[in-house]
Scaffold this motif. Structure first.
Motif, mmCIF file in Angstrom:
data_model
loop_
_atom_site.group_PDB
_atom_site.id
_atom_site.type_symbol
_atom_site.label_atom_id
_atom_site.label_comp_id
_atom_site.label_asym_id
_atom_site.label_seq_id
_atom_site.Cartn_x
_atom_site.Cartn_y
_atom_site.Cartn_z
ATOM 1 N N ILE A 81 13.724 2.145 3.488
ATOM 2 C CA ILE A 81 12.906 2.850 4.308
ATOM 3 C C ILE A 81 11.449 3.243 3.391
ATOM 4 O O ILE A 81 10.498 2.821 3.962
ATOM 5 C CB ILE A 81 13.277 4.011 5.102
ATOM 6 N N LYS A 82 11.762 3.710 2.232
ATOM 7 C CA LYS A 82 10.488 4.136 1.550
ATOM 8 C C LYS A 82 9.817 2.671 1.408
ATOM 9 O O LYS A 82 8.428 2.865 1.376
ATOM 10 C CB LYS A 82 11.022 4.298 0.140
ATOM 11 N N HIS A 83 10.245 1.493 1.052
ATOM 12 C CA HIS A 83 9.687 0.226 0.971
ATOM 13 C C HIS A 83 8.867 -0.114 2.369
ATOM 14 O O HIS A 83 7.837 -0.682 2.582
ATOM 15 C CB HIS A 83 10.195 -0.823 0.323
ATOM 16 N N ILE A 84 9.665 -0.016 3.510
ATOM 17 C CA ILE A 84 8.902 -0.427 4.714
ATOM 18 C C ILE A 84 7.851 0.710 5.016
ATOM 19 O O ILE A 84 6.710 0.259 5.335
ATOM 20 C CB ILE A 84 10.358 -0.176 5.692
ATOM 21 N N GLU A 85 7.903 1.977 4.896
ATOM 22 C CA GLU A 85 6.909 2.984 5.029
ATOM 23 C C GLU A 85 5.668 2.577 4.159
ATOM 24 O O GLU A 85 4.565 2.884 4.606
ATOM 25 C CB GLU A 85 7.514 4.386 4.723
ATOM 26 N N ARG A 86 5.966 2.422 2.974
ATOM 27 C CA ARG A 86 4.783 1.987 2.065
ATOM 28 C C ARG A 86 4.040 0.780 2.687
ATOM 29 O O ARG A 86 2.751 0.795 2.509
ATOM 30 C CB ARG A 86 5.332 1.683 0.607
ATOM 31 N N PHE A 87 4.698 -0.107 3.156
ATOM 32 C CA PHE A 87 4.231 -1.201 3.567
ATOM 33 C C PHE A 87 3.521 -1.174 4.658
ATOM 34 O O PHE A 87 2.245 -1.427 5.067
ATOM 35 C CB PHE A 87 5.229 -2.478 3.817
ATOM 36 N N ILE A 88 4.040 -0.452 5.794
ATOM 37 C CA ILE A 88 3.307 -0.050 7.184
ATOM 38 C C ILE A 88 2.225 0.956 6.864
ATOM 39 O O ILE A 88 1.150 0.651 7.543
ATOM 40 C CB ILE A 88 4.431 0.434 7.971
ATOM 41 N N SER A 89 2.144 1.750 5.994
ATOM 42 C CA SER A 89 1.315 2.766 5.813
ATOM 43 C C SER A 89 -0.378 1.894 5.192
ATOM 44 O O SER A 89 -1.058 2.907 5.195
ATOM 45 C CB SER A 89 1.586 3.752 4.557
ATOM 46 N N ALA A 90 -0.074 0.807 4.856
ATOM 47 C CA ALA A 90 -1.243 0.099 4.175
ATOM 48 C C ALA A 90 -2.350 -0.163 5.163
ATOM 49 O O ALA A 90 -1.765 -0.664 6.479
ATOM 50 C CB ALA A 90 -0.932 -1.208 3.256
ATOM 51 N N ASP A 91 -3.540 -0.410 5.203
ATOM 52 C CA ASP A 91 -4.688 -0.704 6.137
ATOM 53 C C ASP A 91 -4.772 -2.371 5.843
ATOM 54 O O ASP A 91 -5.239 -2.794 6.747
ATOM 55 C CB ASP A 91 -5.904 -0.117 5.804
ATOM 56 N N ALA A 92 -4.563 -3.029 4.585
ATOM 57 C CA ALA A 92 -4.726 -4.325 4.350
ATOM 58 C C ALA A 92 -3.741 -4.592 3.188
ATOM 59 O O ALA A 92 -3.273 -3.694 2.569
ATOM 60 C CB ALA A 92 -6.354 -4.453 4.044
ATOM 61 N N TYR A 93 -3.934 -5.901 3.027
ATOM 62 C CA TYR A 93 -2.738 -6.262 1.864
ATOM 63 C C TYR A 93 -3.510 -7.539 0.994
ATOM 64 O O TYR A 93 -4.147 -8.373 1.368
ATOM 65 C CB TYR A 93 -1.381 -7.168 2.567
ATOM 66 N N LEU A 94 -3.018 -7.330 -0.297
ATOM 67 C CA LEU A 94 -3.411 -8.491 -0.991
ATOM 68 C C LEU A 94 -2.138 -8.925 -1.630
ATOM 69 O O LEU A 94 -1.304 -8.006 -2.432
ATOM 70 C CB LEU A 94 -4.347 -8.123 -2.112
ATOM 71 N N ILE A 95 -1.719 -10.302 -1.805
ATOM 72 C CA ILE A 95 -0.517 -10.811 -2.146
ATOM 73 C C ILE A 95 -0.639 -11.633 -3.119
ATOM 74 O O ILE A 95 -1.725 -12.570 -3.046
ATOM 75 C CB ILE A 95 0.086 -11.660 -1.006
ATOM 76 N N SER A 96 -0.550 -11.428 -4.389
ATOM 77 C CA SER A 96 -0.463 -12.367 -5.705
ATOM 78 C C SER A 96 0.768 -12.987 -5.802
ATOM 79 O O SER A 96 1.492 -12.443 -6.382
ATOM 80 C CB SER A 96 -1.006 -11.597 -7.058
ATOM 81 N N ALA A 97 0.877 -14.154 -5.502
ATOM 82 C CA ALA A 97 2.117 -15.002 -5.384
ATOM 83 C C ALA A 97 1.996 -16.549 -5.576
ATOM 84 O O ALA A 97 1.427 -16.851 -5.160
ATOM 85 C CB ALA A 97 2.929 -14.799 -4.190
ATOM 86 N N PRO A 98 2.250 -16.901 -6.910
ATOM 87 C CA PRO A 98 2.072 -18.200 -7.229
ATOM 88 C C PRO A 98 3.341 -19.147 -6.413
ATOM 89 O O PRO A 98 4.162 -18.492 -5.940
ATOM 90 C CB PRO A 98 2.607 -18.203 -8.655
ATOM 91 N N MET A 99 3.119 -20.403 -6.388
ATOM 92 C CA MET A 99 4.094 -21.279 -5.922
ATOM 93 C C MET A 99 4.968 -21.542 -6.894
ATOM 94 O O MET A 99 4.991 -22.034 -7.886
ATOM 95 C CB MET A 99 3.636 -22.529 -5.484
ATOM 96 N N TRP A 100 6.616 -21.545 -6.530
ATOM 97 C CA TRP A 100 7.417 -21.748 -7.367
ATOM 98 C C TRP A 100 8.269 -22.819 -6.711
ATOM 99 O O TRP A 100 8.873 -22.321 -5.583
ATOM 100 C CB TRP A 100 8.344 -20.423 -7.628
ATOM 101 N N ASN A 101 8.544 -23.616 -7.238
ATOM 102 C CA ASN A 101 9.448 -24.734 -6.403
ATOM 103 C C ASN A 101 8.978 -25.092 -5.091
ATOM 104 O O ASN A 101 10.064 -24.986 -4.314
ATOM 105 C CB ASN A 101 10.960 -24.456 -6.762
ATOM 106 N N PHE A 102 7.860 -25.047 -4.697
ATOM 107 C CA PHE A 102 7.163 -25.363 -3.608
ATOM 108 C C PHE A 102 7.291 -24.308 -2.474
ATOM 109 O O PHE A 102 6.937 -24.524 -1.515
ATOM 110 C CB PHE A 102 8.217 -26.462 -2.808
ATOM 111 N N GLY A 103 7.627 -23.311 -2.820
ATOM 112 C CA GLY A 103 7.737 -21.738 -2.115
ATOM 113 C C GLY A 103 7.274 -20.784 -2.722
ATOM 114 O O GLY A 103 6.559 -20.665 -3.699
ATOM 115 N N ILE A 104 7.938 -19.594 -2.471
ATOM 116 C CA ILE A 104 7.473 -18.157 -3.064
ATOM 117 C C ILE A 104 8.568 -17.869 -4.045
ATOM 118 O O ILE A 104 9.485 -18.280 -4.050
ATOM 119 C CB ILE A 104 7.250 -17.227 -1.840
#
Length: 208
Positions: A81-104
């Protein structure tokens, strides 16, 4: 209350990360344009994410069945729930995620499995699924070893389609991708493509 940009980092390479070379440029311009925003950063390579135990999965099925979490499930879900609420509380998101083996990267998939939960990020209604994270922007920055911009390689890109699907499912419709590719073909090409992605990141951050 100040607005918040949640920066989700899914790479363990820190300063050596080609993805973060682009993300850092985005953030530099973003901070200049939006000095009043809070940047909340979570690095999934160092974060201790809760594992999906049987007790935690039992709680998920309680929610899917239309019930509230039982006392036992609620206790098991506290870290989730701490992680869920932290995500929901944001107004926008920046994801830094390289491609690994065709996926995330696997730690990003773990994070998604933690936060994408019924009655929190989505709900079932008589009309179908309703995403509960609406009206928010997401920028996804990735680096890829090869060039997946055209066939036949584009058919092997499970990175962008998956992220559009899973975050679209929870209501995030405004998603922009910045891709640095190819990274592993030639050093000169790599640097040129990083510079190109950085220029794109600057423009997007400036108009965010």
């Amino acid at each position: 209350m100040k607005k918040k940009l949640l920066h989700i980092i899914a790479t363990p390479r820190f300063d050596e990360s080609r993805t973060l070379k682009v993300s850092n440029v985005f953030l530099s311009v973003f901070k200049e344009k939006h000095p009043d925003w809070v940047i909340d950063e979570i690095n999934l390579s160092t974060e201790s994410l809760p594992s999906l135990t049987v007790k935690r999965l039992d709680g998920k099925y309680e929610l899917l069945g239309g019930k509230d979490l039982s006392a036992e499930s609620l206790e098991a879900w506290r870290d989730m729930i701490k992680h869920i609420e932290r995500f929901i509380s944001a107004d926008a998101y920046l994801i830094s995620a390289p491609m690994w083996n065709f996926g995330i990267p696997y730690m990003f998939k773990h994070y998604i499995d933690v936060i994408v939960q019924p009655k929190h990020l989505f709900q079932y209604t008589p009309k179908g699924v309703e995403g509960l994270v609406k009206g928010k922007k997401m920028i996804v920055i990735s680096s890829r070893g090869g060039d997946y911009s055209s066939e036949p390689m584009s058919k092997m890109d499970f990175h962008e389609p998956y992220l559009r699907s899973v975050f679209g499912f929870v209501g995030v419709a405004d998603i922009t991708f910045i891709k640095a590719q190819p990274m592993d073909m030639d050093p000169a090409i790599r640097e040129g493509k990083i510079n190109q992605a950085q220029s794109q990141a600057k423009k997007i951050a400036a108009s965010f």
